[in-house]
Write a protein that holds these residues in place. Structure first.
Motif, PDB file in Angstrom:
ATOM      1  N   SER A  42       0.475 -20.894 -12.178  1.00 16.07           N
ATOM      2  CA  SER A  42       1.425 -19.877 -11.721  1.00 16.07           C
ATOM      3  C   SER A  42       0.861 -19.096 -10.544  1.00 16.07           C
ATOM      4  O   SER A  42       1.574 -18.812  -9.564  1.00 16.07           O
TER       5      SER A  42
ATOM      6  N   ASN B  54       7.856 -15.447 -11.990  1.00 17.35           N
ATOM      7  CA  ASN B  54       8.753 -15.389 -13.147  1.00 17.35           C
ATOM      8  C   ASN B  54       9.674 -16.598 -13.276  1.00 17.35           C
ATOM      9  O   ASN B  54      10.407 -16.690 -14.268  1.00 17.35           O
TER      10      ASN B  54
ATOM     11  N   LEU C 125      11.370 -19.925 -14.249  1.00 18.82           N
ATOM     12  CA  LEU C 125      11.199 -20.723 -15.465  1.00 18.82           C
ATOM     13  C   LEU C 125      11.952 -22.054 -15.420  1.00 18.82           C
ATOM     14  O   LEU C 125      11.420 -23.075 -15.866  1.00 18.82           O
TER      15      LEU C 125
ATOM     16  N   ARG D 295      10.195 -25.506 -16.060  1.00 19.63           N
ATOM     17  CA  ARG D 295      10.401 -26.084 -17.387  1.00 19.63           C
ATOM     18  C   ARG D 295      10.826 -27.545 -17.301  1.00 19.63           C
ATOM     19  O   ARG D 295      10.399 -28.381 -18.109  1.00 19.63           O
TER      20      ARG D 295
ATOM     21  N   PRO E  20       5.223 -18.965 -17.498  1.00 23.12           N
ATOM     22  CA  PRO E  20       6.471 -18.791 -18.249  1.00 23.12           C
ATOM     23  C   PRO E  20       6.783 -19.961 -19.167  1.00 23.12           C
ATOM     24  O   PRO E  20       7.309 -19.764 -20.275  1.00 23.12           O
TER      25      PRO E  20
ATOM     26  N   LEU F 130       4.721 -19.640 -22.263  1.00 24.94           N
ATOM     27  CA  LEU F 130       5.221 -18.636 -23.197  1.00 24.94           C
ATOM     28  C   LEU F 130       6.242 -19.213 -24.165  1.00 24.94           C
ATOM     29  O   LEU F 130       6.339 -18.763 -25.316  1.00 24.94           O
ATOM     30  N   THR F 131       7.039 -20.187 -23.702  1.00 25.86           N
ATOM     31  CA  THR F 131       8.055 -20.759 -24.586  1.00 25.86           C
ATOM     32  C   THR F 131       7.438 -21.516 -25.752  1.00 25.86           C
ATOM     33  O   THR F 131       8.128 -21.797 -26.729  1.00 25.86           O
TER      34      THR F 131
ATOM     35  N   SER G  26       3.069 -12.117 -23.401  1.00 20.10           N
ATOM     36  CA  SER G  26       3.896 -11.504 -22.359  1.00 20.10           C
ATOM     37  C   SER G  26       3.148 -10.389 -21.644  1.00 20.10           C
ATOM     38  O   SER G  26       3.278 -10.225 -20.422  1.00 20.10           O
TER      39      SER G  26
ATOM     40  N   VAL H 184       0.606 -12.094 -19.289  1.00 17.49           N
ATOM     41  CA  VAL H 184       1.266 -12.736 -18.159  1.00 17.49           C
ATOM     42  C   VAL H 184       1.817 -11.698 -17.180  1.00 17.49           C
ATOM     43  O   VAL H 184       1.910 -11.955 -15.970  1.00 17.49           O
ATOM     44  N   SER H 185       2.159 -10.520 -17.672  1.00 17.84           N
ATOM     45  CA  SER H 185       2.695  -9.472 -16.800  1.00 17.84           C
ATOM     46  C   SER H 185       1.617  -8.760 -15.996  1.00 17.84           C
ATOM     47  O   SER H 185       1.938  -8.110 -14.981  1.00 17.84           O
TER      48      SER H 185
END
Length: 292
Positions: free
Chosen positions: A91, A226, A228, A232, A243, A246-247, A264, A267-268
């Motif tokens: 990322s 951010n 996704l 994905r 992101p 995170l899923t 979260s 990652v933020s």
């Protein structure tokens, strides 16, 4: 020497002053309430990340449950050995390189549309804006087929190209308004001294538009970080981004809420750090040209 006496305020003036103070106090309290309302979800996420899974899953949530770092240990793979560093680095790389490319392409484009305006520049601006009218999901299948035929699936450089194309129209629109406030006489003086276009852009335009460039870069970085949907569909293991990682905390076994909140928060942090480091230039850039 005689001193002038200041007349005492009339009762109507005192009443107006009291009403103005009450109105100012009410607006201040309303602003604080709105700020807390915006910050409350983030604070709740931080608090939930410090709870155990059993306490985070209670309904209603247990506000004063014991605090623990188990969620962060699970995120960094203390139990499973699955490390989040490759997705985080993916990322970071995709966001950084795409932002750099966007700035390199948007600066000369904004220069041509604001200072040395091309013919029908308003039509060009509308064309840039029209590229954002197509829903992202509508272009997902053609992009997937192109990536598959080109052998670029699960490739971080494909995301760099996609993020660059997605953020370029926004960057051109933002930087065009910033560069429009630069005095043309300064650029003409540099050209009289023999400066060519690359020198003018690098040594004259870029320093004067630094707040606007910083604001544009931060917004493009956040959008890339951010994103996704494309990440994905077009990535798997090698180019997986944060992101998408995170899923993985939403599984068939259930929602691991404390671990998801901890992930979260982590990652933020890069986006928050970038915003904090550039907050002065961000405020200047977003307010540039607001007062003429």
């Amino acid at each position: 020497m005689t001193t002038a006496t200041v007349p005492a305020p009339t009762p109507s003036a005192r009443g107006a002053l009291r009403r103005a103070k009450r109105r100012s106090t009410a607006l201040g309290l309303l602003a604080w309430a709105a700020g807390l309302a915006f910050c409350l979800p983030a604070l709740w996420m931080l608090l939930t990340s410090l709870h155990a899974e059993s306490d985070a899953a209670t309904n209603p949530p247990s506000l004063f449950a014991p605090l623990t770092l188990d969620g962060y240990r699970a995120f960094f793979g203390a139990d499973t050995g699955v490390t989040p560093w490759p997705p985080l680095l993916n990322s970071l790389g995709a966001s950084f390189f795409s932002t750099v490319l966007v700035l390199l392409l948007a600066l000369p484009a904004a220069y041509a549309l604001s200072i040395r305006r091309v013919r029908k520049w308003t039509d060009v601006m509308f064309f840039f804006l029209s590229t954002k009218m197509l829903p992202v999901v509508a272009g997902l299948l053609p992009v997937y087929l192109f990536a598959k035929n080109a052998g670029m699936l699960d490739n971080i450089w494909l995301l760099v190209l996609l993020y660059t194309s997605m953020n370029l129209p926004i960057a051109v629109w933002m930087m065009q308004s910033f560069l429009a406030d630069i005095p043309v006489s300064v650029i003409e003086a540099a050209q009289v001294d023999g400066a060519r276009l690359p020198t003018v852009l690098a040594r004259v335009v870029a320093p004067m538009a630094a707040p606007g460039i910083a604001a544009t870069a931060l917004i493009c970085f956040i959008f890339s970080w951010n994103e996704l949907l494309f990440a994905r569909v077009l990535t798997g293991v090698v180019a997986q981004t944060a992101p998408v990682f995170l899923t993985g905390f939403v599984t068939s076994q259930g929602l691991f809420l404390a671990q998801l909140c901890a992930a979260s928060v982590v990652v933020s942090l890069p986006v928050l750090a970038a915003g904090y480091a550039a907050q002065d230039k961000l405020v200047q850039g977003l307010s540039l040209g607001a007062v003429k």
